[in-house]
Write an enzyme that holds these catalytic residues in place. Structure first.
Site, PDB file in Angstrom:
ATOM      1  CB  CYS A  79      -0.982  -0.042   1.173  1.00  8.43           C
ATOM      2  SG  CYS A  79      -2.279   1.186   1.008  1.00  8.43           S
ATOM      3  CG  HIS A 167      -3.824  -3.659   2.941  1.00 10.38           C
ATOM      4  ND1 HIS A 167      -2.900  -3.113   3.798  1.00 10.38           N
ATOM      5  CD2 HIS A 167      -4.403  -2.610   2.313  1.00 10.38           C
ATOM      6  CE1 HIS A 167      -2.913  -1.804   3.703  1.00 10.38           C
ATOM      7  NE2 HIS A 167      -3.821  -1.464   2.805  1.00 10.38           N
ATOM      8  CD  GLU A 169      -1.471  -6.020   5.304  1.00 12.28           C
ATOM      9  OE1 GLU A 169      -1.185  -6.456   4.172  1.00 12.28           O
ATOM     10  OE2 GLU A 169      -1.625  -4.808   5.540  1.00 12.28           O
TER      11      GLU A 169
END
Ligand code: XMP
Length: 507
Positions: A79, A167, A169
């Site tokens: 990001c 993202h 994660e």
């Protein structure tokens, strides 16, 4: 040498999650502030740049020098991290025409790229950005796009550097683990040798070296962190560790006896101190929640200190501090994360050196270590319980009788959750004794007795929580049992407030 991935934190809400996901790949990692890369550490095998609340063109945006890292170590920007590298190299980052939050599907993917291997068009990713990369330098090769975001992922040609706008994660990025595995294992070459067992072996050896024949004291609370820290230290230094478990009188029904028994079965050298009458005396008539906390916090330190002084030549104070409490960078954007330091003040008062063997572990890793140490499941899976205990669940002043009433009601609720196999589905649960009485009818008698509220929440970190949607039949059974068995209670309510705006505890 324990190889590691370094995560440079630019202040994103999800930086800790990146750490979690890397650890899930059995790879050790550390989160450090964006400008504190450990240049002299030869054990670093790769670097991840986190997201950030800032735009790259904000004056206050966090910026860092990547020259010494790029080309030397594999690098992945997420990001803001991706935008920062694009912008720094002459690309363009602009506010997106429409801000993109939530689910997106990859429309084009270069599956031959090392980062994108096994990832196909149609894969779900999670976006959360107001800015977007609109132009990249000529040596930036776009390796994934979504319908709205052309530069969803890029690879800088000729070097091991990538950027992703989405993202990986967050758990909603369905290909997040694949992508992170491609980076951490495929590109950085992680040996994937970080495990609970390897942690125990290296930590026990390190503790033996650090502590030698020194005596160590540790305060047990019954909670998972202090218990695991104690068992780990016990494995390293045996009876040179003395554990002190203080009963302030506000624990759950039979908790002191049961947990003390568990500790003894684990072979711990533990001293149980029943100081309940001291605490009841000091708390008499006190209604303010913060004063209750202060009295209990100070009383705990006094009792602990007094007991610790009975042990000859103590040099160390051990604590079950875990990684989320220590990550220095959590505060880089000025966001104060709420924390409750129940033993805060102890190290200063006692003039001891601090030993925190779990300070590099996330909560679920602490549980995994506990399991690998052979601790019983009921100790490992215990719900969190506030340090001041039932004192902050009795609204108004505290008396031994009120504690007894609450212990009985709480016991029925918690035992019910276990019997219905619901205990592991909630983050934490308890009963609150309300300072109101209400009219009821039992048999032919009018009653005027207390009301209690049941509180059960789901959460992942206690920062936010939702009320647990427990089955009506279960709630009905618990309500019935409490009213029929707990003398003094004639009404049961269920708290259906989320956090925020409510908190988990009522005080
Ligand atoms: P709140 O009520 O702030 O609670 O939503 C968040 C988590 O912290 C626990 N809690 C405490 N823990 N000492 C503690 O050790 C305290 O004074 C305290 N107050 C709240 C609460 O049980 C929940 O897990």
């Amino acid at each position: 040498m324990q190889e590691k991935i370094i995560i440079l934190d630019f202040g994103s809400q999800t930086t800790q999650l990146i750490g979690r996901r890397v650890r899930e790949l059995n790879t050790y990692c550390e989160i450090v502030p964006y400008n504190k890369f450990p240049h002299d550490d030869p054990s670093v095998i790769g670097v991840i740049l986190s997201g950030s609340p800032f735009s790259v063109y904000d004056e206050k945006a966090f910026r860092t020098e990547l020259k010494a890292i790029r080309r030397r170590l594999p690098l992945l920007g997420i990001c803001y991290g991706a935008q920062f590298m694009a912008w720094e190299n002459g690309g363009t980052v602009e506010p997106a025409a429409t801000r993109e939050y939530g689910r997106a599907l990859l429309t084009e993917v270069d599956s031959t790229d090392p980062l994108m291997q096994g990832i196909t068009p149609g894969s779900q990713v999670w976006m959360s950005h107001g800015d977007t990369i609109t132009n990249v330098p000529s040596d930036f090769k776009i390796v994934a796009s979504t319908e709205k975001v052309r530069v969803a992922a890029y690879h800088i040609e000729g070097e091991n550097t990538w950027g992703v706008q989405f993202h990986p994660e967050v758990y909603h990025s369905a290909i997040g683990t694949d992508l992170l595995r491609n980076f951490v294992v495929g590109i950085c070459g992680s040996r994937q040798d970080w495990s609970a067992e390897s942690f125990i072996d290296t930590t026990v050896a390190a503790l033996r070296q650090q502590l030698g024949d020194d005596k160590v004291v540790l305060g047990l609370s019954g909670g998972v962190d202090s218990s695991v820290a104690a068992v780990l230290l016990n494995r390293a230094i045996g009876n040179n560790l003395t554990c002190i478990f203080v009963d302030h009188g506000m624990l759950r029904k039979d908790e002191f006896r049961n947990v003390l028994h568990d500790y003894e079965c684990l072979g711990l050298n533990v001293v149980g101190v029943d100081a309940s009458s001291k605490f009841f005396t000091e708390l008499a008539g006190v209604t303010d929640p913060e004063r209750k906390r202060k009295i209990i916090g100070k009383g705990f330190i006094d009792v602990f200190d007094q007991e610790a002084h009975k042990i000859q030549d103590v040099k160390w104070l051990a604590q079950g501090t875990i990684y989320p409490d220590c990550i220095e960078s959590l505060s880089i954007t000025g966001t104060v994360i709420k924390s409750h330091h129940n033993v805060g003040g102890l190290p200063e008062k006692m003039n001891l050196q601090l030993c925190e063997p779990l300070r590099l572990l996330f909560k679920d890793e602490v549980r995994a270590v506990g399991r690998a140490l052979g601790m019983p499941e009921h100790l490992i899976k215990r719900h969190p319980f506030p340090g001041p205990g039932l004192a902050v669940r009795i609204l108004g002043d505290i008396t031994p009788e009120k504690v007894r009433v609450l212990q009985e009601a709480d016991h029925i609720f918690i035992q019910g959750l276990r019997d219905w196999d619901l205990y592991d589905q909630v983050w934490q649960a308890g009963v609150i004794l309300l300072p109101v009485q209400s009219v009821g009818v039992m048999g032919d008698e009018r009653t005027y007795e207390r009301a209690v509220a049941l509180r059960a929440v789901t959460s992942t970190d206690a920062m936010t929580a939702d009320w647990a949607h427990l089955p009506y039949d279960f709630l009905a059974e618990v309500s019935n049992k409490i009213i029929n068995h707990v003398k003094g209670v004639n009404r049961v309510c269920y708290d259906i407030s989320s956090k925020p705006p409510a908190t988990i505890e009522w005080e």
